[in-house]
Design an enzyme around this catalytic site. Structure first.
Site, mmCIF file in Angstrom:
data_model
loop_
_atom_site.group_PDB
_atom_site.id
_atom_site.type_symbol
_atom_site.label_atom_id
_atom_site.label_comp_id
_atom_site.label_asym_id
_atom_site.label_seq_id
_atom_site.Cartn_x
_atom_site.Cartn_y
_atom_site.Cartn_z
ATOM 1 C CE LYS A 29 -13.712 -76.114 2.102
ATOM 2 N NZ LYS A 29 -15.047 -75.598 2.430
HETATM 3 N N1 PMP Z 1 -19.642 -77.881 6.210
HETATM 4 C C1 PMP Z 1 -19.462 -77.170 5.091
HETATM 5 C C2 PMP Z 1 -20.475 -77.259 4.016
HETATM 6 C C3 PMP Z 1 -18.314 -76.361 4.945
HETATM 7 O O1 PMP Z 1 -18.128 -75.647 3.836
HETATM 8 C C4 PMP Z 1 -17.380 -76.294 5.998
HETATM 9 C C5 PMP Z 1 -16.165 -75.434 5.856
HETATM 10 N N2 PMP Z 1 -15.125 -76.111 5.233
HETATM 11 C C6 PMP Z 1 -17.608 -77.055 7.150
HETATM 12 C C7 PMP Z 1 -18.747 -77.836 7.225
HETATM 13 C C8 PMP Z 1 -16.644 -77.049 8.287
HETATM 14 O O2 PMP Z 1 -15.449 -77.698 7.918
HETATM 15 P P1 PMP Z 1 -14.059 -77.292 8.558
HETATM 16 O O3 PMP Z 1 -14.238 -77.320 10.038
HETATM 17 O O4 PMP Z 1 -13.135 -78.345 8.080
HETATM 18 O O5 PMP Z 1 -13.729 -75.942 8.064
#
Ligand code: PMP
Length: 275
Positions: free
Chosen positions: A153
């Protein structure tokens, strides 16, 4: 909008008023997007404030930092403790929490020696609202996993997300769905996607997506409920012809899809839920 006079955040070992916190304008993260972050939610429960999947989020933060060569010297336990303190000091319970690891002043294109850690929180409604979404297929692809660490991320990856979200809204849709470099469904700018056909759920396999913690939670719940989930490539046609579909992520939580490029889903049922 994201803080007021009483907001307390954590910055490099100190709890400070958000309005008094400072950062260097010559940092590598500000100039090049070379930093990592998380998005986490806390909820008020009968047992007090609880941070949802806090261990998983901080393991991912550490993994993101490690993949990027960013030295982060905090354990999952320390990060968790600090976050509960931030919530307590800011008197927050239902919050969206933003840990950000950003790099020291460095105008060269090499990994940093020193990094800063900021953890803050604010009240945030579900990111895309409560209504099922009208989505389009984005003209933007997710970044090629051979160009970036797509499972991390990373701040800079969100330039792609901003372009896709902005395009979708300019075209009159609520959200865009991005394809991967092979033309398969990947994910939305800030959430993962599930498609349902004949009672079976399909979701893109990891490789060109951020492996979401909400996505994994959905998979785990489906296992408990005996709902089959298949992680595999999904063609855009399969998505458009699916019975129903939903997106999921920390900020958006779980939200149904009403239509794709103007074509109604066969069963635009009420998927919207808070996990
Ligand atoms: N894909 C992207 C590109 C994101 O930014 C997020 C948010 N973090 C997610 C998927 C979903 O991840 P999570 O469920 O861990 O928030």
């Amino acid at each position: 909008m994201y803080y007021n006079d009483n907001t307390i955040l954590f910055l490099d070992g100190q709890f400070l008023k958000a309005k008094d916190a400072k950062m260097d304008l010559f940092g590598q993260t500000l100039h090049f997007g070379y930093g990592v972050f998380e998005g986490i939610r806390s909820y008020k429960t009968v047992n007090g404030t609880k941070i949802f999947k806090v261990t998983e989020h901080y393991e991912r933060l550490r993994h993101s930092a490690s993949l990027m060569g960013i030295p982060l010297h905090y354990s999952v336990k320390e990060l968790t403790q600090i976050t509960y303190q931030v919530l307590e000091k800011s008197k927050q319970s239902e919050a969206y929490i933003r840990p950000l690891v950003f790099c020291s002043p460095n105008m060269t294109l090499t990994s940093p020696k020193e990094v800063s850690l900021m953890i803050t929180a604010w009240e945030w409604d579900r990111y895309l609202g409560d209504n099922n979404l009208r989505v389009c297929i984005s003209s933007y692809e997710r970044p090629n996993p051979k160009s970036v660490k797509i499972e991390a991320k990373v701040c800079g990856h969100y330039v792609n997300s901003i372009l896709a979200s902005t395009e979708a809204r300019q075209r009159g849709y609520d959200e865009g769905v991005l394809l991967d470099m092979n033309g398969n469904i990947a994910e939305c700018p800030g959430s993962n996607i599930f498609v349902e056909r004949d009672g079976v759920l399909y979701t893109p396999a990891v490789g060109s997506i951020l492996p979401g913690i909400t996505r994994q939670t959905v998979i785990d719940i489906c296992k408990e409920l005996d709902i089959t989930v298949k992680e595999r490539a999904i063609k855009p046609e399969e998505f458009i012809e699916a019975d129903s579909a939903f997106i999921c992520g920390t900020a958006a939580e779980v939200l149904g899809i009403e239509s794709v490029e103007g074509t109604q889903m066969k069963k635009p049922s009420d998927h919207s839920a808070s996990l």
